[in-house]
Design a protein around this motif. Structure first.
Motif, PDB file in Angstrom:
ATOM      1  N   LEU A 197      27.891 -15.698   9.493  1.00 10.70           N
ATOM      2  CA  LEU A 197      26.433 -14.413   9.215  1.00 10.70           C
ATOM      3  C   LEU A 197      25.104 -14.980   9.145  1.00 10.70           C
ATOM      4  O   LEU A 197      25.000 -16.057   9.549  1.00 10.70           O
ATOM      5  CB  LEU A 197      26.449 -14.673   7.520  1.00 10.70           C
TER       6      LEU A 197
ATOM      7  N   VAL B 132      35.366  -1.475  10.457  1.00  8.29           N
ATOM      8  CA  VAL B 132      34.798  -1.698  11.882  1.00  8.29           C
ATOM      9  C   VAL B 132      35.110  -1.062  12.852  1.00  8.29           C
ATOM     10  O   VAL B 132      34.993  -0.178  13.420  1.00  8.29           O
ATOM     11  CB  VAL B 132      35.786  -3.350  12.635  1.00  8.29           C
TER      12      VAL B 132
ATOM     13  N   GLY C 140      26.445  -2.420  11.970  1.00  9.30           N
ATOM     14  CA  GLY C 140      27.145  -4.241  11.739  1.00  9.30           C
ATOM     15  C   GLY C 140      27.752  -3.717  10.353  1.00  9.30           C
ATOM     16  O   GLY C 140      27.504  -2.289   9.596  1.00  9.30           O
ATOM     17  N   LEU C 141      27.586  -4.694   9.574  1.00 10.92           N
ATOM     18  CA  LEU C 141      28.578  -4.331   8.342  1.00 10.92           C
ATOM     19  C   LEU C 141      28.470  -5.550   7.743  1.00 10.92           C
ATOM     20  O   LEU C 141      28.244  -6.889   7.691  1.00 10.92           O
ATOM     21  CB  LEU C 141      30.282  -4.886   8.994  1.00 10.92           C
TER      22      LEU C 141
ATOM     23  N   LEU D 227      34.606 -10.892  12.872  1.00  8.79           N
ATOM     24  CA  LEU D 227      33.200  -9.561  13.506  1.00  8.79           C
ATOM     25  C   LEU D 227      32.468 -10.785  14.205  1.00  8.79           C
ATOM     26  O   LEU D 227      32.250 -10.191  14.964  1.00  8.79           O
ATOM     27  CB  LEU D 227      33.341  -8.701  12.670  1.00  8.79           C
TER      28      LEU D 227
ATOM     29  N   LEU E 129      35.067 -10.720   8.386  1.00 10.72           N
ATOM     30  CA  LEU E 129      33.397 -11.229   8.330  1.00 10.72           C
ATOM     31  C   LEU E 129      33.494 -11.768  10.054  1.00 10.72           C
ATOM     32  O   LEU E 129      32.350 -11.983  10.532  1.00 10.72           O
ATOM     33  CB  LEU E 129      32.080 -11.529   7.683  1.00 10.72           C
TER      34      LEU E 129
ATOM     35  N   THR F 151      26.458  -9.233  10.364  1.00 10.30           N
ATOM     36  CA  THR F 151      26.924  -9.299  10.205  1.00 10.30           C
ATOM     37  C   THR F 151      26.419  -9.639   8.559  1.00 10.30           C
ATOM     38  O   THR F 151      25.728 -10.406   8.963  1.00 10.30           O
ATOM     39  CB  THR F 151      29.011  -9.909   9.544  1.00 10.30           C
TER      40      THR F 151
END
Length: 453
Positions: free
Chosen positions: A113, A322, A332-333, A382, A379, A80
């Motif tokens: 992240l 998601v 991924g995001l 996640l 995020l 992320t």
């Protein structure tokens, strides 16, 4: 970035699998997994329930079940992140505490992240429309690019496994049909020079401590407006890919970097050249299901919140960015700005069409504490469920639970989800012989992590 409200976008479910084209890179180790299963929740309305550990309910009868199939292995998971715009550089360069909140792996209240999108020219969140300029036999970065690279090195100390994705919004004015950085298209005659500029940027960044893991040829190549932007034809992108791809070594080259609705352009690009290692998508048009079925990995590289509240954002993000995106093969995001100020800036003062309502992961004000915005929590959850280097796995759940499941490098299993049923729920999580039950409130986002047995 095209300013469209996400609330008008529809969604469909689709499945897809990707494979990594270039050699895999080492992944920084994550924080040690708890020896016990953990469920962490965030409420969209109760500030006392943000990234909160919830105890197991013993003997409770579940109202729903999430069943994970860890042997149903699908696409790789890369992680992320968000974008280090000039606005974000301004707000974060003297705030090591906020860099830790965003990137430090074991930070209790952090986003954790591991991906960073780095603009290689000005954007609509820049003080003026700068670009790199070729000088002699190579290209040299302006002060803005050097400042960003310095901050990337600071972030890398916090997150050793950081992966950077470089993306230009525009070529220099001399290479464009418009003769200006603001809008217009890439000139055909400038293709060799622009391709060499991308190669030079990669070389300089890698030499100056920026771990450039992937690149795209340009941000939103179908969009031209009054801030730094540039259109490119499919033929131009194929020619550039054939020039740039072999010259950037282990750095991946991703196709498109535009909306889900532009899937047809991805098919055309991949059909014309083998130089692309993946495809990058934005959330501002189309549906996540349009990513499905590609022969290369894909991921969402940009999406932003605007003025919508946390309840709507949690529901939209969890389903579209998601659950549905992962089902369509996303690896991924990444969101848009890492940080903005309370006025949604600073923005390009010379643009009328730049985003004036975009929201960063953090809202940073010199007059008070930072605000962790709803996208921050998307995020953060996640990142708690899925570690970089893991794999997406199969999962079954009721339709009112937006979920995705992962098998992580340390052997743990993670589940990301959000309760959009409109009522509190008692949910059991079953992974093999392990079953645990937890309460999940109305609209709450959650992450479940079961350590390796």
């Amino acid at each position: 970035m095209i300013l469209l409200l996400r609330s008008v976008l529809g969604v469909l479910l689709a499945l897809g699998v990707g494979s990594v084209a270039r050699a895999s890179d080492p992944v920084a180790p994550e924080a040690r997994t708890s020896p016990e299963p953990r469920l962490v929740v965030t409420s969209p309305t109760d500030a006392s329930r943000q990234l909160l550990d919830v105890p197991t309910l013993v003997g409770a009868t579940p109202s729903a079940a999430v069943v994970v199939h860890p042997d149903d292995v699908r696409q790789p998971w890369w992680g992320t992140g968000a974008t280090l715009t000039d606005s974000s550089v301004t707000l974060l360069r003297d705030r090591p505490d906020l860099l830790k909140t965003l990137f430090r792996g074991p930070a209790a209240g952090g986003a954790r992240l591991n991906l960073l999108r780095l603009p290689l020219s000005a954007t609509d969140f820049s003080p003026w429309p700068w670009t790199w300029e070729p000088r002699g036999s190579t290209a040299r970065p302006p002060a803005e690019a050097r400042d960003a690279a310095s901050l990337v090195r600071s972030i890398r100390k916090i997150r050793p496994g950081l992966r950077v994705i470089g993306t230009p919004w525009s070529a220099p004015a001399s290479m464009k049909t418009s003769g200006t950085v603001r809008g217009g298209g890439l000139a055909d005659a400038a293709l060799p020079a622009y391709g060499q500029l991308l190669v030079d940027q990669r070389r300089w960044l890698r030499a100056h401590g920026v771990p450039l893991w992937a690149m795209t040829l340009g941000n939103e190549p179908g969009y031209s407006t009054d801030y730094p932007s540039m259109t490119m034809t499919d033929q131009q992108m194929v020619a550039l890919a054939d020039q740039v791809g072999p010259a950037i070594g282990s750095t991946r080259l991703w196709a498109l970097d535009h909306n889900w609705s532009d899937r047809g352009r991805v098919d055309a690009l991949l059909g014309a050249t083998s130089a692309f290692d993946g495809a990058a998508f934005h959330c501002y048009g189309g549906q996540p299901s349009q990513m499905a079925g590609l022969a290369v990995p894909r991921l969402v590289t940009e999406c932003t919140g605007t003025t919508d509240g946390a309840p709507g954002t949690f529901a939209w993000d969890a389903k579209n960015l998601v659950a549905d995106a992962v089902a369509a093969g996303s690896s991924g995001l990444m969101m848009w700005n890492l940080a903005l100020d309370p006025t949604h800036g600073p923005v390009d003062p010379g643009s009328q069409w730049g985003c004036r309502q975009c929201r960063g992961l953090l809202t940073v004000s010199p007059a008070g504490p930072e605000i962790r915005e709803p996208e921050f929590f998307t995020l953060a959850h996640l990142g708690r469920a899925a570690a970089p280097g893991g794999r997406v796995v199969g999962v079954d759940a009721p339709s009112w639970l937006s979920v995705a499941a992962f098998r992580n490098p340390d052997g743990s299993v993670g589940v990301f989800g959000q309760n959009r049923s409109g009522a509190p729920q008692t949910v059991s999580f079953a992974v093999g012989s392990s079953t645990r039950t937890y309460p999940i409130g109305v609209g709450e986002m959650f992450s479940y992590r079961l350590p390796a047995s």
